[in-house]
Scaffold this active site. Sequence first.
Site, PDB file in Angstrom:
ATOM      1  N   GLY A  79    -156.449   4.874 -16.840  1.00  0.00           N
ATOM      2  CA  GLY A  79    -155.511   3.771 -16.979  1.00  0.00           C
ATOM      3  C   GLY A  79    -155.900   2.635 -16.057  1.00  0.00           C
ATOM      4  CD  GLN A 133    -155.383  -0.465 -11.214  1.00  0.00           C
ATOM      5  OE1 GLN A 133    -155.000  -0.210 -12.339  1.00  0.00           O
ATOM      6  NE2 GLN A 133    -156.000   0.422 -10.438  1.00  0.00           N
ATOM      7  CB  CYS A 176    -154.818   4.612  -7.700  1.00  0.00           C
ATOM      8  SG  CYS A 176    -154.627   2.884  -8.153  1.00  0.00           S
ATOM      9  CG  LEU A 177    -159.734   3.506 -11.557  1.00  0.00           C
ATOM     10  CD1 LEU A 177    -159.974   2.708 -12.837  1.00  0.00           C
ATOM     11  CD2 LEU A 177    -160.927   4.396 -11.251  1.00  0.00           C
ATOM     12  CG  HIS A 235    -150.401   5.257 -11.604  1.00  0.00           C
ATOM     13  ND1 HIS A 235    -150.748   6.074 -10.546  1.00  0.00           N
ATOM     14  CD2 HIS A 235    -151.239   4.188 -11.533  1.00  0.00           C
ATOM     15  CE1 HIS A 235    -151.748   5.511  -9.863  1.00  0.00           C
ATOM     16  NE2 HIS A 235    -152.072   4.368 -10.447  1.00  0.00           N
ATOM     17  CD  GLU A 236    -152.472   2.581 -14.932  1.00  0.00           C
ATOM     18  OE1 GLU A 236    -152.650   1.495 -14.338  1.00  0.00           O
ATOM     19  OE2 GLU A 236    -153.071   3.625 -14.611  1.00  0.00           O
ATOM     20  CG  HIS A 252    -151.120  -0.496 -10.763  1.00  0.00           C
ATOM     21  ND1 HIS A 252    -151.549  -0.716  -9.473  1.00  0.00           N
ATOM     22  CD2 HIS A 252    -151.717   0.656 -11.146  1.00  0.00           C
ATOM     23  CE1 HIS A 252    -152.365   0.264  -9.105  1.00  0.00           C
ATOM     24  NE2 HIS A 252    -152.486   1.120 -10.105  1.00  0.00           N
TER      25      HIS A 252
HETATM   26 ZN   LIG Z   1    -153.514   2.896 -10.113  1.00  0.00          ZN
END
Ligand SMILES: [Zn+2]
Length: 182
Positions: A47, A52, A105-106, A147-148, A151
């Site tokens: 995701g 991000q 998380c990226l 989660h997304e 963000h």
């Molecule tokens: Zn994340």
Amino acid sequence: MSKTYEIITVPHPALKQEAHTISKVDDTIRGQMDRMIQTMYDAPGIGLAANQVDILNRVLVMDLSKRAERGYEDGKEEEDGKPFFMANPEIIYESEEMSVMEEGCLSIPKQYADIERSAIVRVKYLDYNNKEAEMEASGLLSHCVQHEIDHLNGVLFIDYLSTLKRNMIIKKVDKLKKHDLM
Ligand SMILES: [Zn+2]
């Protein structure tokens, strides 16, 4: 133009900002979605939210399919695995029943923690073709979409942890960056 974006990491300020609602999914937004999902596949991740990649609009992409192929070793293949492109996602239902899963998380590379969220959510959004759509998610997909959406509201999974734990994780990421281990 590059086919991918650069993913920003903590403590970049864009990760703490609220993204704004878009008016419609047009060719510009579709271009952003395409570039975002390629960025996510390359990472690899399941995701990615616009914050991000340092864009503050309410756009996210997800794909939980072909996980083994992409280096995930949890042996899970989502049956309804397909790419999701969402604009202005909104949670319209969340179950009282909760679920705990390890999340990463990226934007917080190589750090993981158990996070508790609603087990099932229903989400309303605009799809790739600017059509209103709805999806119900459980399991990993439910954690991922929550989660997304977090963000887009400037919230990270580490915000659910104690200050001590959160600071420890941020320090570790800092160290990884310094030693070029990301
Ligand atoms: Zn994340």
